[in-house]
Design a protein around this motif. Structure first.
Motif, PDB file in Angstrom:
ATOM      1  N   GLN A   1     -49.729 -35.329 -31.700  1.00  0.00           N
ATOM      2  CA  GLN A   1     -50.563 -34.549 -32.538  1.00  0.00           C
ATOM      3  C   GLN A   1     -50.504 -33.069 -31.884  1.00  0.00           C
ATOM      4  O   GLN A   1     -50.451 -32.108 -32.662  1.00  0.00           O
ATOM      5  CB  GLN A   1     -52.100 -35.184 -31.785  1.00  0.00           C
ATOM      6  CG  GLN A   1     -52.353 -36.428 -32.574  1.00  0.00           C
ATOM      7  CD  GLN A   1     -53.874 -36.705 -32.563  1.00  0.00           C
ATOM      8  OE1 GLN A   1     -54.482 -37.613 -33.285  1.00  0.00           O
ATOM      9  NE2 GLN A   1     -54.185 -36.427 -31.320  1.00  0.00           N
ATOM     10  N   GLU A   2     -50.116 -32.843 -30.745  1.00  0.00           N
ATOM     11  CA  GLU A   2     -49.642 -31.316 -30.092  1.00  0.00           C
ATOM     12  C   GLU A   2     -48.527 -30.990 -30.830  1.00  0.00           C
ATOM     13  O   GLU A   2     -48.470 -29.736 -31.237  1.00  0.00           O
ATOM     14  CB  GLU A   2     -49.799 -31.773 -28.613  1.00  0.00           C
ATOM     15  CG  GLU A   2     -50.756 -31.862 -27.781  1.00  0.00           C
ATOM     16  CD  GLU A   2     -51.918 -30.812 -28.004  1.00  0.00           C
ATOM     17  OE1 GLU A   2     -51.244 -29.434 -28.011  1.00  0.00           O
ATOM     18  OE2 GLU A   2     -52.873 -30.845 -28.068  1.00  0.00           O
TER      19      GLU A   2
ATOM     20  N   ASP B   1     -51.167 -38.431 -28.409  1.00  0.00           N
ATOM     21  CA  ASP B   1     -51.644 -37.142 -28.118  1.00  0.00           C
ATOM     22  C   ASP B   1     -50.249 -36.236 -28.116  1.00  0.00           C
ATOM     23  O   ASP B   1     -50.577 -34.946 -28.665  1.00  0.00           O
ATOM     24  CB  ASP B   1     -52.289 -37.214 -26.624  1.00  0.00           C
ATOM     25  CG  ASP B   1     -53.541 -37.814 -26.812  1.00  0.00           C
ATOM     26  OD1 ASP B   1     -54.160 -38.083 -27.643  1.00  0.00           O
ATOM     27  OD2 ASP B   1     -54.054 -38.087 -25.574  1.00  0.00           O
TER      28      ASP B   1
END
Length: 300
Positions: free
Chosen positions: A285-286, A282
């Motif tokens: 991806q951010e 995550d």
């Protein structure tokens, strides 16, 4: 087969020495030696060649070490899954990627990950060799081609192109090339064609070298190429993401670039429920979303 004997054998084979293995296991050298001899008697074979400089595995010993290595990795994976909490992120996470991407893009951003998860311990392994994720050589990989193994979860992150860059200072002092032919008046800095690199980058370098390049500096990784460019040595072939990290770089011959290189994040199916892996996935991806937004803002 006695697991204690196998565990001690594995430590000896890994250390290459009874003494070093004993130090690691908190056992005396004689105790380690007895366990190894007992295993050899049980298997009716010699597992080590013994000489003054240490121990070398026999052919039978190598077969057993391969088996104990696989068992150790599986046990580590099981222990990691057991330790993973449903709500907390902690423990060691082994991440592998290329030297260039890991050094120039990933490592500078990791402070944000540690701000979110201060108990996480990241072991960042930067090398061009593709580590075996199912065999637990690493937990997560960022790779510049789609993984071929079926038992991996994969996520396409972004694409990268190899481009030409120079510093403003270099271009002010040496002029800006208007065509590929003009590169003959400049020094080209690139990875050498024998080094491990993505195919699209190699194709671009090979096409550039077909021109009359009179002065050349080759390096075996992109970090070295970048250092040459930043020190005003010439025009370098670098991944396009460096333009965001190093504001002093200028894109040269914008129409000259490699084909797209896909970037994938991958991890073993058995780590699907791992909170450490999910947190890292995550986070990356951010960061990709922020990176793309920053690039769009730069182009306005």
């Amino acid at each position: 087969m006695d697991w204690d004997k196998l565990r001690i054998f594995h430590a000896v084979a890994d250390a290459g020495s009874l003494t070093h293995a004993g130090d690691k296991l908190n056992l005396s050298q004689s105790a380690v030696s007895r366990q190894v001899r007992g295993l050899e008697e049980q298997l009716n074979t010699n597992l080590f060649h013994r000489h003054a400089r240490g121990l070398i595995l026999t052919e039978q010993g190598e077969l057993l070490f391969d088996a104990t290595s696989a068992m150790t990795k599986r046990l580590d994976a099981a222990a990691a899954r057991i330790r993973d909490s449903e709500e907390e992120v902690f423990g060691e996470l082994r991440v592998t990627t290329t030297t260039g991407f890991g050094t120039l893009w990933l490592a500078p951003r990791l402070s944000k990950l540690y701000d979110l998860y201060p108990d996480l311990k990241v072991d960042l392994m930067l090398e061009e060799r593709v580590l075996d994720l199912p065999m637990r050589e690493a937990d997560v990989a960022i790779r510049f081609k789609e993984p071929s193994q079926a038992d991996l979860i994969r996520k396409r992150l972004m694409t990268v192109r190899m481009c030409l860059f120079a510093t403003k200072k270099y271009l002010e002092e040496n002029g800006t090339p208007a065509s590929i032919e003009d590169l003959s008046e400049h020094r080209l800095i690139c990875q050498n064609t024998d080094s491990d690199q993505v195919g699209a980058g190699l194709n671009l370098i090979q096409s550039l070298l077909m021109n009359d390049v009179r002065s050349l500096l080759t390096v075996n990784n992109y970090f070295g190429v970048l250092q040459g460019v930043l020190h005003n040595l010439g025009i370098g072939v670098l991944p396009d993401y460096v333009v965001q990290e190093f504001a002093g770089l200028v894109r040269v011959l914008p129409e000259t670039e490699s084909a797209e290189v896909p970037v994938f994040l991958a991890y073993p199916e058995e780590l699907r429920q791992s909170q450490r892996v999910a947190a890292f996935r995550d986070f990356v991806q951010e960061e990709i979303i922020s990176y793309r937004k920053a690039l769009r803002d730069q182009r306005k």
